[in-house]
Design an enzyme around this catalytic site. Structure first.
Site, PDB file in Angstrom:
ATOM      1  N   GLU B  38      50.524  40.012  25.021  1.00  0.00           N
ATOM      2  CA  GLU B  38      50.166  41.495  25.096  1.00  0.00           C
ATOM      3  C   GLU B  38      51.395  42.283  25.311  1.00  0.00           C
ATOM      4  O   GLU B  38      51.823  43.330  24.574  1.00  0.00           O
ATOM      5  CB  GLU B  38      49.120  41.921  26.000  1.00  0.00           C
ATOM      6  CG  GLU B  38      49.087  43.422  26.116  1.00  0.00           C
ATOM      7  CD  GLU B  38      48.461  43.924  27.270  1.00  0.00           C
ATOM      8  OE1 GLU B  38      48.236  42.989  28.448  1.00  0.00           O
ATOM      9  OE2 GLU B  38      48.511  45.296  27.808  1.00  0.00           O
ATOM     10  N   ASP B  42      52.752  44.845  22.480  1.00  0.00           N
ATOM     11  CA  ASP B  42      53.048  46.383  22.746  1.00  0.00           C
ATOM     12  C   ASP B  42      54.493  46.729  22.221  1.00  0.00           C
ATOM     13  O   ASP B  42      54.310  47.729  21.625  1.00  0.00           O
ATOM     14  CB  ASP B  42      52.979  46.613  24.140  1.00  0.00           C
ATOM     15  CG  ASP B  42      53.732  47.630  24.880  1.00  0.00           C
ATOM     16  OD1 ASP B  42      53.296  48.733  24.743  1.00  0.00           O
ATOM     17  OD2 ASP B  42      54.806  47.334  25.584  1.00  0.00           O
ATOM     18  N   GLU B 114      46.595  45.011  21.407  1.00  0.00           N
ATOM     19  CA  GLU B 114      48.217  44.660  21.442  1.00  0.00           C
ATOM     20  C   GLU B 114      48.439  43.027  21.720  1.00  0.00           C
ATOM     21  O   GLU B 114      49.157  42.530  20.809  1.00  0.00           O
ATOM     22  CB  GLU B 114      48.798  45.229  22.853  1.00  0.00           C
ATOM     23  CG  GLU B 114      48.616  46.825  22.846  1.00  0.00           C
ATOM     24  CD  GLU B 114      49.386  47.366  23.970  1.00  0.00           C
ATOM     25  OE1 GLU B 114      49.931  48.429  24.103  1.00  0.00           O
ATOM     26  OE2 GLU B 114      49.077  46.652  25.170  1.00  0.00           O
TER      27      GLU B 114
END
Lengths: 219, 219
Positions: B38, B42, B114
């Protein structure tokens, strides 16, 4: 600044080094200033640094990756990279800003670094940006450039709390020297047991140093 | 979720949909949870959205680009994309989290979106991510999905102040309905001249609506 890079679109490079105050003073030249290309460069840096950290430290938990990224991708670090590349010499500034010494202002140097990265990305793509920051940014990691920006207290807290509830306290052991140049010594303890001791010019700095010592001992 | 994507590394896809609570309940399986991937995703989203906006709107000033990016790259938007892709059905959760209805929590759905992007990037590269978000994310721009997240008050202020000093005021015209479901009407004025009127369930919402009306009138 000789990095062996030739821009296909030289105007993009000009844009990256042009401040709005210079554009305002030269209305007939229809120049662009760096803010849009900086918007792009900011996101390019964020990804390139994230990707590098993610691959270099396969076992590092997300919390530490994020703290390390925040230490690398910030005004303090970017302004230093800009200075090191002598980017300050190339900025086109308005006269008022020049007088106000904007050329040496960390916020502006940081902007220019991001704008340059954005221009390089737009002109030559991600691979070239990566090889540029492999020279300018990543070696600083091993040189300890970002250590002082890392939040050792948070890291220590996370590490200690993995094993359950624990009470962490910071205590002042002593302070020496005159008020304007005082040196503080703090200890950090977990459930009353001292884990580390550190010095600093403020209590906060000494606490971070103590937490860093504790982290090194615990690992 | 059929996007015609085959993962080379299926474990990466599993990782993206696995919550820490599930890993804790299955200690023998040595699973990974999504937080590291993640972290990467992002930054990938941040760059892909920035690049798209930068190229699509060549004349848009940086301030507006940044506000639009912030509206697209946020928990509210990402959780909606995740729901639309039915990602909620694939999350591997611990029993406690399942009971607490974490599967429908926007913060978790945002993380999963994400994480999926990070896994897709790591497995197949940036071009495939771009074609995925060209289907799932970018069409929403024209559908007005992000309009309510844009800060119209700031945009109006910037537009009005381009022409010099101006005093902007927001005034309550009326409010209707019971306390728990009140509807406010606010006007926005520049130097005493009313530019727009808007409604909302809070004064803040009504102010944003009024600013949006003013912006549309002025442009």
């Amino acid at each position: 600044m000789d990095f062996g890079i030739d821009f296909k679109d030289a105007e993009l490079l000009d844009e990256a080094f042009t401040h709005a105050s210079y554009v305002n003073e030269h209305p007939r030249e229809h120049l662009k200033y760096y803010e849009r290309i900086e918007f792009l460069g900011d996101a390019v840096m964020q990804l390139c640094v994230s990707e590098y950290l993610y691959r270099r430290y396969p076992g590092m938990p997300e919390g530490k990756l994020s703290r390390l990224r925040a230490a690398m991708v910030c005004e303090d670090s970017f302004s230093k990279f800009a200075k090191e590349c002598n980017f300050d010499e190339y900025i086109r500034l308005g006269k008022g800003e020049e007088k106000a010494n904007a050329r040496q202002r960390p916020a502006l140097l940081c902007d220019i670094f991001e704008a340059f990265i954005g221009a390089l990305y737009q002109d030559q793509g991600k691979k070239i940006v990566e090889s540029f920051i492999a020279k300018v940014v990543f070696p600083k990691l091993d040189l300890g450039w970002f250590d002082h920006l890392l939040d050792h207290k948070t890291e220590l807290q996370e590490l200690l709390q993995e094993k359950g509830e624990v009470t962490i306290t910071y205590d002042e052991v002593k302070n020496l020297g005159p008020e304007h140049n005082r040196m503080y010594t703090m200890t950090v303890s977990a459930d009353g047991k001292v884990l580390g001791k550190g010095n600093g010019h403020s209590k906060k700095e000494a606490e971070q140093a103590a937490a860093n010592v504790a982290l090194k001992t615990l690992k």
